[in-house]
Every structure is written in C-alpha cells, then in structure tokens.
Design a protein around this motif. Sequence first.
Motif, mmCIF file in Angstrom:
data_model
loop_
_atom_site.group_PDB
_atom_site.id
_atom_site.type_symbol
_atom_site.label_atom_id
_atom_site.label_comp_id
_atom_site.label_asym_id
_atom_site.label_seq_id
_atom_site.Cartn_x
_atom_site.Cartn_y
_atom_site.Cartn_z
ATOM 1 N N PRO A 115 -39.567 52.996 24.053
ATOM 2 C CA PRO A 115 -38.376 52.672 23.284
ATOM 3 C C PRO A 115 -38.353 51.176 22.926
ATOM 4 N N PRO A 116 -37.452 50.755 22.054
ATOM 5 C CA PRO A 116 -37.404 49.352 21.642
ATOM 6 C C PRO A 116 -36.797 48.416 22.696
ATOM 7 N N PHE A 117 -36.154 48.958 23.710
ATOM 8 C CA PHE A 117 -35.587 48.147 24.793
ATOM 9 C C PHE A 117 -35.461 49.014 26.035
ATOM 10 N N GLY A 118 -35.036 48.405 27.158
ATOM 11 C CA GLY A 118 -34.971 49.159 28.409
ATOM 12 C C GLY A 118 -36.299 49.177 29.135
ATOM 13 N N HIS A 119 -37.089 48.114 28.965
ATOM 14 C CA HIS A 119 -38.419 48.041 29.562
ATOM 15 C C HIS A 119 -38.377 47.523 30.993
ATOM 16 N N ARG A 120 -39.440 47.762 31.699
ATOM 17 C CA ARG A 120 -39.600 47.318 33.084
ATOM 18 C C ARG A 120 -39.580 45.785 33.174
ATOM 19 N N THR A 121 -40.235 45.117 32.230
ATOM 20 C CA THR A 121 -40.280 43.656 32.237
ATOM 21 C C THR A 121 -39.756 43.115 30.909
ATOM 22 N N ARG A 122 -39.255 41.899 30.949
ATOM 23 C CA ARG A 122 -38.753 41.252 29.736
ATOM 24 C C ARG A 122 -39.960 40.792 28.916
ATOM 25 N N THR A 123 -39.959 41.170 27.644
ATOM 26 C CA THR A 123 -41.076 40.887 26.758
ATOM 27 C C THR A 123 -40.540 40.278 25.466
ATOM 28 N N ARG A 124 -41.281 39.365 24.891
ATOM 29 C CA ARG A 124 -40.897 38.832 23.587
ATOM 30 C C ARG A 124 -40.963 39.951 22.561
ATOM 31 N N VAL A 125 -39.979 39.981 21.650
ATOM 32 C CA VAL A 125 -39.889 41.063 20.663
ATOM 33 C C VAL A 125 -39.863 40.487 19.250
ATOM 34 N N LEU A 126 -40.768 40.987 18.427
ATOM 35 C CA LEU A 126 -40.767 40.688 17.000
ATOM 36 C C LEU A 126 -40.392 41.969 16.271
ATOM 37 N N ALA A 127 -39.460 41.880 15.337
ATOM 38 C CA ALA A 127 -39.019 43.051 14.572
ATOM 39 C C ALA A 127 -39.277 42.799 13.091
ATOM 40 N N ASP A 128 -40.061 43.669 12.483
ATOM 41 C CA ASP A 128 -40.363 43.492 11.073
ATOM 42 C C ASP A 128 -39.137 43.791 10.215
ATOM 43 N N ARG A 129 -38.922 42.958 9.207
ATOM 44 C CA ARG A 129 -37.754 43.097 8.319
ATOM 45 C C ARG A 129 -37.708 44.448 7.599
ATOM 46 N N SER A 130 -38.837 45.125 7.487
ATOM 47 C CA SER A 130 -38.871 46.412 6.792
ATOM 48 C C SER A 130 -37.913 47.424 7.433
ATOM 49 N N LEU A 131 -37.615 47.241 8.721
ATOM 50 C CA LEU A 131 -36.677 48.155 9.397
ATOM 51 C C LEU A 131 -35.290 48.091 8.775
ATOM 52 N N LEU A 132 -34.929 46.944 8.199
ATOM 53 C CA LEU A 132 -33.589 46.752 7.651
ATOM 54 C C LEU A 132 -33.372 47.462 6.322
ATOM 55 N N GLU A 133 -34.394 48.121 5.810
ATOM 56 C CA GLU A 133 -34.273 48.818 4.524
ATOM 57 C C GLU A 133 -33.512 50.137 4.636
ATOM 58 N N HIS A 134 -33.136 50.524 5.855
ATOM 59 C CA HIS A 134 -32.437 51.789 6.077
ATOM 60 C C HIS A 134 -31.121 51.554 6.814
ATOM 61 N N ASP A 135 -30.191 52.486 6.638
ATOM 62 C CA ASP A 135 -28.924 52.424 7.367
ATOM 63 C C ASP A 135 -29.119 52.835 8.820
ATOM 64 N N VAL A 136 -30.040 53.773 9.033
ATOM 65 C CA VAL A 136 -30.326 54.292 10.376
ATOM 66 C C VAL A 136 -31.831 54.425 10.528
ATOM 67 N N VAL A 137 -32.324 54.047 11.703
ATOM 68 C CA VAL A 137 -33.725 54.300 12.041
ATOM 69 C C VAL A 137 -33.753 55.104 13.334
ATOM 70 N N TRP A 138 -34.882 55.738 13.593
ATOM 71 C CA TRP A 138 -35.069 56.569 14.777
ATOM 72 C C TRP A 138 -36.162 55.964 15.638
ATOM 73 N N ALA A 139 -35.903 55.853 16.919
ATOM 74 C CA ALA A 139 -36.874 55.270 17.842
ATOM 75 C C ALA A 139 -37.044 56.168 19.056
ATOM 76 N N ALA A 140 -38.151 55.995 19.755
ATOM 77 C CA ALA A 140 -38.422 56.777 20.967
ATOM 78 C C ALA A 140 -37.378 56.473 22.034
ATOM 79 N N ALA A 141 -37.031 57.506 22.800
ATOM 80 C CA ALA A 141 -36.026 57.384 23.865
ATOM 81 C C ALA A 141 -36.686 57.463 25.244
ATOM 82 N N GLY A 142 -37.922 56.975 25.329
ATOM 83 C CA GLY A 142 -38.594 56.883 26.615
ATOM 84 C C GLY A 142 -39.577 57.982 26.943
#
Length: 171
Positions: A115-142
Amino acid sequence: MTTTAATDAEGSGAHPRFAEALRELGLGDLVSQVRRFPDATRTAAEAAAAIGCELSQICKSLIFAADGVPVLVLMDGASRVDLELVRKELGADKVTRAKVDVVRETTGYAIGGVPPFGHRTRTRVLADRSLLEHDVVWAAAGTPYTVFPMAPEDLVTHADGTLVDVRERTL
C-alpha cells in the motif's frame, strides 16, 4: 467480477497492519471501502480489470533503492518510472529496483500488495503528478487481492509524499 465491501478489516481482507494504519491516520472509515477480489490484483492491469477503471487510476507503490536506501515511488498504473529522473530528484548516484526481500523488510508487505502508507519502516516517498489527473485512484490494501479508493491528493498527503515528475516519457 464480484467484489466484497465489508465493514471491518477482517471482512474486507485489508492487511491488519494496513487497517491499523488507516485507523491511526484517522481514516478508519476507509476500511469499509476496501474491496477484496477472488483473483489477484497484483499488477496494475489486473487491478484495473477487476475494478473496472482506467489503468491510470491505479496507484502503484514501487520500492526502489537509491544508493542502497529504500524509497517509495507512487506512480499511476499506465506509466513507468524513469529511474534517471528519480536519481536526479533524490540527488543519488544510483537508483535500482529493490530486491524482493528489501521490499518485504521495508514495507512489511509482499510485492503486488504494497500500500502507499502503513509500512513497517518510515521511507521517503515520491509521488508522480500523474496521479492527480483523477478524482479517485485505487491502491493496494496490503494484499495482492485487496484495493481501496482515495482522492489522490489525500493519498499523497497521508503517504507524506513529495509531488514530482518521474514518469517515463513516451515519444
């Protein structure tokens, strides 16, 4: 395909660590929006087909190693990450795909279910702007069988991501 939206983490199929992360972030209501599919949604194409959405509405959570340090890149499902752009963004000498064991160790999840968050360790995250082209996106839930919907701006905020342009350009 048939989906099941349940009212608790156990029924939804969300990974328990991810369900707990949602609650800790004040997003407990999202647990009931997690969809579990009978067939794996391990790839963006599998997830988009199961959900019935555009490929670009899938948020891929990809772990790379920048000079040996794990970094999470959130990318739309229709695009590929340009490692050179990630390298420049991070000021790293070398960026490679993280090995399977590093992904599991860093996130606590298997590839295809990160998933995009809820990880075991804190990690730097880069998010590509292309995600903002939608009102809703779907991501893995673990798990490789579960996904959840979220507004991309909220997803990036909760992942503590930095918006960047790291999508591979096609000619």
